[in-house]
Motif scaffolding. Sequence first.
Motif, short mmCIF file in Angstrom:
data_model
loop_
_atom_site.label_atom_id
_atom_site.label_comp_id
_atom_site.label_asym_id
_atom_site.label_seq_id
_atom_site.Cartn_x
_atom_site.Cartn_y
_atom_site.Cartn_z
N GLY B 211 -11.94 17.05 2.65
CA GLY B 211 -11.73 16.03 3.66
C GLY B 211 -12.68 16.13 4.84
N ASP B 470 -17.93 11.33 0.38
CA ASP B 470 -17.19 10.59 1.39
C ASP B 470 -17.82 10.91 2.75
N HIS B 471 -18.50 9.93 3.34
CA HIS B 471 -19.12 10.20 4.64
C HIS B 471 -18.32 9.60 5.79
N GLU B 472 -17.10 9.11 5.49
CA GLU B 472 -16.32 8.48 6.56
C GLU B 472 -14.94 9.08 6.76
N VAL B 473 -14.53 10.01 5.89
CA VAL B 473 -13.21 10.61 6.06
C VAL B 473 -13.13 11.22 7.46
N GLN B 474 -11.97 11.20 8.06
CA GLN B 474 -11.69 11.58 9.45
C GLN B 474 -12.00 10.44 10.42
N GLY B 475 -12.65 9.37 9.92
CA GLY B 475 -12.85 8.19 10.76
C GLY B 475 -13.75 8.39 11.96
N ARG B 476 -14.63 9.39 11.91
CA ARG B 476 -15.44 9.70 13.09
C ARG B 476 -16.86 9.19 13.01
N THR B 477 -17.30 8.78 11.81
CA THR B 477 -18.72 8.54 11.58
C THR B 477 -19.14 7.19 12.14
N MET B 497 -18.03 10.42 16.44
CA MET B 497 -17.22 10.45 17.66
C MET B 497 -16.13 11.48 17.41
N LEU B 498 -15.83 12.29 18.40
CA LEU B 498 -14.93 13.40 18.13
C LEU B 498 -13.53 13.18 18.66
#
Lengths: 262, 808
Positions: B211, B470-477, B497-498
Amino acid sequence: MTIKALVLRCAGTNCNGETTWALEKAGARVEEVHINALLKGEKKVSDFQLMVIPGGFSFGDDVASGKVLANKLLYGLRESLDAFVSAKKPLIGICNGFQVLVKCGLLPGLDGWDKDLSVTLTDNDSGKFECRWTFMKTASKKSIFTKGLPDVFPLPVAHGEGKFLPSSDKVLKTLERNGQVVFRYVDPQGRKAGFPWNPNGSTADIAGIVNAAGNVLGMMPHPERYAFPHQHPHWTRLKPLPENGVGLQVFKNAVRYAAQVN
Amino acid sequence: MSAAVLDRFLVLSPEGLLAVSKERGLSLSTEEMKVVQDHFRSRNRPPTECELETLAQTWSEHCKHKTFRAAVDHVEKDELGLERRREYKDLLKETIVKATDDVKRDWCLSVFKDNAGIVSYDGKNALALKVETHNHPSALEPYGGAGTGLGGVIRDILGAGLGAKPVANTDVFCFGPVGDGPEFKTGSGLSTRRIFHGVVSGVRDYGNRMGIPTVSGAVFFDDDFRDNPLVYCGTLGLLPVDMIHKEVRKGDRVVMVGGRVGRDGIHGATFSSDNLTTGIPSSVVQIGNPIVEKKFMDAQLAARDLRLYRGVTDCGAGGLSSAVGEMGEETGVDIRLEKVPLKYQGLNPWEIWLSESQERMVLAVAPENLEKIIAFFAAEDVEASDIGEFSGTGRLVVRHRDEVLVDMEMAFLHGGCPKRRMPSYWTPPSVQPFPAPSKGRKGPDVVDALLGILSQPTVASKDWIVRQYDHEVQGRTVLKPFVGPKSIGPGDAAVMMLRPDSREGVALACGLNPHFSRWDTYWMAASVLDEAVRNLVAVGARPDRIAILDNFCAGDPTDPRLLGEVVRAAQACHDVARAYGTPFISGKDSFYNQFVDPKTGRKRAIPTSLLITAMSHVEDIGKLVTMDLKRAGHWLYVVGETRDELGGSRYGIWSSKGDAEARWGQVPHLNPNETWPLYEKLHEAMNQGLVAACHDCSDGGLGAALAEMSLAGGLGFHVELRKAPMSRDLKEEARTDKVLFSESNARFVVEVSPKSRRAFQALFAGHPVASVGQVREGAKLQVVDMKGNSISWSLPAVEKAWTGGMKV
């Protein structure tokens, strides 16, 4: 009233963080709860008004995507989940969560809690994991989850097993007749299109469905990954930049609806 | 092997000692073996086998970095035959670490001492960054080797300070040309395609299951990586600033959490400290299971926030022997191997001690928290076992029931390894002038050349790989690997974005170009450092907050010519980092990336490779800039001077039809004091909102940069090449191919709206910056060449060349 939302966690849950961000932005108070805490009775589903099973690789997707978690729900939490769903409280499964809901029989939920699998989510036609943005067409305007959503809007997908496959034409027809198909993959103009817009080869381009009662939503795309404007893949070209990501609306709808039924 | 003593060890001759090292795969030199012998002579007893193994692990090149820590006598001969000598007392300290010391950045919180470098982020939080390689394992067993490589660097981040939450991964691979059949067979017997597919899917399955978004990377293809592929995996983590320090107190319990121990990964550290050859058992490679790691990661970070432990490190190379040995360096430690949970019965005690079975961390836990933390982990189905005590004796004592396997002073284990003294030599290769271009069938060759360069696998789109991660998991990219309306343009850096309530962010990028090493590793290193930095600058990250990591990969450092290449590269790292004010915060090296064919004795080493990974702070993600052309009528500028620097260029590879021996033209140089002001001004222009698009010029030069911006934005352009800032000789020679494809450093193509034009030009007054043309509607990429003739490409042809170039 402030809605209390349960974000379910287990070994391999990945999207709990961004799901919590989106739910909080939509106005809910969120608690991430581990499946073991529910199974042991330390936490109760009934204490919450809204529940999300987020994306990830629950239990490594061993056996089949979502299968192990689905069995834990089916054999360990059936009563409390039944009560939750029967009370018309909203339950959302995203990506792996959708797979879990399908494999435990809460979706498509033709008989409430289905005994037999009538649909499944299986390997993408491309044979590989696909992480890309595509477009949704809101296929059912009646659903509690689609209010205020544009006719066509972008969302990302990220999965290897997302191909929606009904067991027969009859099942497909039933779902369509019942208005249970809520999202379909389309191209940016809203037209039916093949790969990559339909990223997995889903039958009838189905990206998301609800149960017959309408309060359980499962979808492969990730609305929680488009709750903030800068999550859009080419936000540097959007003038003016929208205040929120479109995906946030799904969570706002769920929160508003949860407030009505509770 | 056991607690059994090596009876005759104390009386062995130097030759006999070396024979013991070779037989047992200890990878220790005669001199090192002699130091061990002397130590045990003074103790009047021979070492146990387990003690010898523990020393070999701790003193391995992999763990100890003996080459970078060596004293080096370096000799260089220049083109005129003049010799210059320089003595380094400690190569690392006098190059890379020195740059960090010299630039004195107060936002560097922990450098070169922990499992990762740590810098401050937003005042409350810090960022930990580490990049590791897993080359040797990936050559033998690509899927498992690459996956556990990523698993290992993730644990480095979980072991940095009190543990950071991983928020991004990077991956950089070097492969031989992909194919099947006898001409694509590698040293391990696998085809290059097997290695390529195995590595890509190994990293995919580990990273996706963890993840953690994979947001940045590169892939480089060259036949010299056929037998020794390189697999670099990096992880960025976020942790509270008050958790960047760890401690171990006397009396603390040693708690192992995560996976169980099996026979996989025995001798991994020592095997990767030697040349690759055939007949190595694949039991040296670990078997990964990402879900086990994911489970303890979630639980560990929660335990961290409750302060249930006060020290942590990961179990990586050398297994418990390294992890426990490292943590207990100050206090000493007493280990009970019978308490270590096993995957299956039948392991010998020494195997338990050395096994590199994956997905384990070691914690230092205050006795009063022991029960609590074990129950805490159990609640999430994670096994945590009390396996010993940090003793306060200053000794490493390892027992299995009544048997004592190891009883040594920590001071000898960690301080006893003798410093190496190594000779190093460098002389420049002879370089030919770049030949005149040939005429293509349909006009000037540059038209074919650009399409040819764009379709080289190293340059072409890595879409096939990137979209499996998956380069977008965690929704930060917020800046993704691909940009533009069709999401096909290669972004220069990824930005995360953190926190959802803040507009701050962190940008990640890298630089790599091993081909330049065939000219001069000094300029290779200068160029890749500059590339990593300018990639960050190109998206709008702060130039004054850039922190960098070095990852060296090379062949056998005992060959003075090879060490000479490494020394020059390290020197360039120092010189450029110091001039740019970009501190190194961590690094790693991997030597012996050389295959020795046991039948023929033929040696094949990789070109000396340096990966620079760079990160920086973003003040406002809303001001970031992407590289896709935005709008017809906007102006195009070239920032930075183009020079006659085609040595090692993609055009050189295209022109010589991939001849690895061709040394045509000068490799790009760099004058950091001249280029840095451009970076500061470009950042200022972006802060003022004057820049609509920006792309750095690297592989394929101006020509490729313009083409990529065009395909990314779906717009054409009209550019007059003569207007670009360039050196006088280049202008006089008026060779279109040179101007179009030179890979001079420190250059960007920038798109500016008519409204911002005046302000942009004023900002850059007096600098090598010029307007070269305009963005145009339509699908034509038009260039007026150095002789005033018009040449053009169609957008679909350019897009096809670039997107279809990497054959899988």
